[in-house]
Design a protein around this motif. Structure first.
Motif, PDB file in Angstrom:
ATOM      1  N   HIS A 152     -90.676 -56.355  62.221  1.00 53.10           N
ATOM      2  CA  HIS A 152     -90.865 -56.673  63.631  1.00 53.10           C
ATOM      3  C   HIS A 152     -90.179 -55.701  64.581  1.00 53.10           C
ATOM      4  CE1 HIS A 152     -92.777 -60.390  62.449  1.00 53.10           C
ATOM      5  NE2 HIS A 152     -91.737 -60.706  61.716  1.00 53.10           N
ATOM      6  N   ALA A 153     -89.777 -54.523  64.122  1.00 51.54           N
ATOM      7  CA  ALA A 153     -89.131 -53.556  64.992  1.00 51.54           C
ATOM      8  C   ALA A 153     -90.137 -53.017  66.007  1.00 51.54           C
ATOM      9  CB  ALA A 153     -88.570 -52.407  64.161  1.00 51.54           C
TER      10      ALA A 153
ATOM     11  N   ARG B 227     -95.628 -56.948  69.762  1.00 53.68           N
ATOM     12  CA  ARG B 227     -94.366 -57.261  69.090  1.00 53.68           C
ATOM     13  C   ARG B 227     -93.367 -57.917  70.048  1.00 53.68           C
ATOM     14  NH1 ARG B 227     -93.774 -54.992  63.932  1.00 53.68           N
ATOM     15  NH2 ARG B 227     -95.465 -53.581  63.358  1.00 53.68           N
ATOM     16  N   VAL B 228     -93.871 -58.322  71.193  1.00 50.12           N
ATOM     17  CA  VAL B 228     -93.133 -59.101  72.189  1.00 50.12           C
ATOM     18  C   VAL B 228     -92.016 -58.291  72.852  1.00 50.12           C
ATOM     19  CG1 VAL B 228     -92.399 -61.483  72.696  1.00 50.12           C
ATOM     20  CG2 VAL B 228     -93.463 -60.988  70.507  1.00 50.12           C
ATOM     21  N   TYR B 229     -92.307 -57.040  73.165  1.00 54.68           N
ATOM     22  CA  TYR B 229     -91.347 -56.205  73.879  1.00 54.68           C
ATOM     23  C   TYR B 229     -91.897 -55.816  75.243  1.00 54.68           C
ATOM     24  CZ  TYR B 229     -88.652 -55.833  69.586  1.00 54.68           C
ATOM     25  OH  TYR B 229     -87.909 -56.134  68.478  1.00 54.68           O
ATOM     26  N   ASP B 230     -90.988 -55.726  76.202  1.00 55.05           N
ATOM     27  CA  ASP B 230     -91.318 -55.271  77.548  1.00 55.05           C
ATOM     28  C   ASP B 230     -90.737 -53.880  77.763  1.00 55.05           C
ATOM     29  OD1 ASP B 230     -88.648 -56.079  77.450  1.00 55.05           O
ATOM     30  OD2 ASP B 230     -88.634 -56.832  79.497  1.00 55.05           O
TER      31      ASP B 230
ATOM     32  N   VAL C 299     -89.673 -61.159  68.497  1.00 56.30           N
ATOM     33  CA  VAL C 299     -89.984 -62.363  67.716  1.00 56.30           C
ATOM     34  C   VAL C 299     -88.744 -63.217  67.487  1.00 56.30           C
ATOM     35  CG1 VAL C 299     -91.946 -61.298  66.552  1.00 56.30           C
ATOM     36  CG2 VAL C 299     -89.669 -61.147  65.520  1.00 56.30           C
ATOM     37  N   TYR C 300     -87.577 -62.700  67.850  1.00 59.60           N
ATOM     38  CA  TYR C 300     -86.333 -63.450  67.701  1.00 59.60           C
ATOM     39  C   TYR C 300     -85.979 -64.228  68.976  1.00 59.60           C
ATOM     40  CZ  TYR C 300     -86.046 -60.239  63.809  1.00 59.60           C
ATOM     41  OH  TYR C 300     -86.341 -59.509  62.674  1.00 59.60           O
ATOM     42  N   ASP C 301     -86.886 -64.217  69.965  1.00 65.23           N
ATOM     43  CA  ASP C 301     -86.624 -64.891  71.240  1.00 65.23           C
ATOM     44  C   ASP C 301     -85.314 -64.409  71.844  1.00 65.23           C
ATOM     45  OD1 ASP C 301     -88.950 -66.322  70.931  1.00 65.23           O
ATOM     46  OD2 ASP C 301     -87.967 -68.109  70.118  1.00 65.23           O
TER      47      ASP C 301
ATOM     48  N   HIS D 272     -77.306 -66.015  76.333  1.00 61.53           N
ATOM     49  CA  HIS D 272     -78.574 -66.440  75.747  1.00 61.53           C
ATOM     50  C   HIS D 272     -78.437 -66.490  74.225  1.00 61.53           C
ATOM     51  CE1 HIS D 272     -82.884 -66.866  75.149  1.00 61.53           C
ATOM     52  NE2 HIS D 272     -82.781 -65.965  74.178  1.00 61.53           N
ATOM     53  N   VAL D 273     -78.966 -67.544  73.623  1.00 61.22           N
ATOM     54  CA  VAL D 273     -78.921 -67.716  72.172  1.00 61.22           C
ATOM     55  C   VAL D 273     -80.338 -67.537  71.626  1.00 61.22           C
ATOM     56  CG1 VAL D 273     -78.360 -69.272  70.273  1.00 61.22           C
ATOM     57  CG2 VAL D 273     -76.994 -69.322  72.381  1.00 61.22           C
ATOM     58  N   ASN D 274     -80.519 -66.571  70.731  1.00 62.11           N
ATOM     59  CA  ASN D 274     -81.863 -66.322  70.199  1.00 62.11           C
ATOM     60  C   ASN D 274     -82.192 -67.300  69.070  1.00 62.11           C
ATOM     61  OD1 ASN D 274     -80.613 -65.316  67.865  1.00 62.11           O
ATOM     62  ND2 ASN D 274     -80.988 -63.178  68.374  1.00 62.11           N
ATOM     63  N   ASN D 275     -83.355 -67.136  68.446  1.00 58.77           N
ATOM     64  CA  ASN D 275     -83.751 -68.114  67.436  1.00 58.77           C
ATOM     65  C   ASN D 275     -83.062 -67.918  66.089  1.00 58.77           C
ATOM     66  OD1 ASN D 275     -85.219 -65.984  66.265  1.00 58.77           O
ATOM     67  ND2 ASN D 275     -87.174 -66.665  67.110  1.00 58.77           N
TER      68      ASN D 275
END
Length: 221
Positions: free
Chosen positions: A18-19, A95-98, A128-130, A158-161
């Protein structure tokens, strides 16, 4: 020790899958329009295409917008031109990156500041780790980026998943060296909560002590 090995192995497997992935040579060969202009940093062409009605938020086969492509290529002026033309600075690729997190991982402080100035939210949930851009930068020990994100209002706790904060990531995924020490110093001075533990309740201080990171222990104790 066993817990450290499990953590390292888990992130190695997950991270490989997921990098962040910059455009490949094949991707670039198929680019045209704004994606190509963004990759090449051609601001005049970006402006021309915007004026002609090009889709600022068009996606390539990995979900990257032209702004993502410009960020991966470190073309700050291209990112600015796209944003000023109306591009969505909070768009997420597949991959959920901005843009902001791409810049944070690349250790590009100037682009980090620019992205926030252009409307990229420092509290956006990414990966993907929120996680957040701050967690990504802390993990890598990119302390100048961390400082800019903190100044820009990034959430400190912030706490990720994975149940990790920026402080925890800087300890357990760092090497205990000067860059991670400085990262943790910035987070602590900014008011990051040192008492938040991982899902087993293990705090950053306990993780640092377990690893023998004396300089980090001093900051957290």
């Amino acid at each position: 020790m066993l817990r450290s090995l499990i953590i390292t192995a888990t992130l190695a497997v997950c991270g490989a899958a997921h990098a962040q992935t910059a455009p490949s040579a094949s991707d670039i060969a198929h680019y045209s329009g704004l994606h190509l202009a963004a990759h090449e940093g051609r601001v005049d062409e970006i402006d021309r295409l915007i004026a002609a009605g090009a889709d600022l938020n068009a996606r390539d086969n990995a979900g990257r917008t032209p702004a993502h492509v410009a960020a991966f290529a470190s073309h700050d002026e291209a990112v600015a031109a796209l944003a000023k033309g109306g591009a969505d600075m909070n768009a997420l690729e597949n991959r959920v990156y901005d843009v902001l997190t791409i810049a944070a991982v690349a250790n590009d402080p100037e682009l980090v500041s620019l992205a926030m100035e252009l409307g990229n939210k420092p509290d956006l949930i990414t990966s993907v780790y929120d996680g957040t851009a701050l967690i990504a930068a802390a993990h890598l020990g990119h302390h100048e980026v961390v400082a800019r994100l903190v100044a820009g209002g990034a959430p400190l706790d912030h706490v990720n998943n994975l149940a990790w904060t920026a402080l925890i990531e800087a300890v357990i995924l760092g090497d205990g060296g000067p860059d991670h020490v400085k990262t943790i110093e910035i987070l602590v001075e900014a008011g990051a909560d040192k008492t938040i533990g991982d899902r087993d309740g293990v705090t950053p201080l306990q993780h640092a002590t377990e690893r023998g990171y004396a300089d980090i222990v001093k900051l957290l104790d």
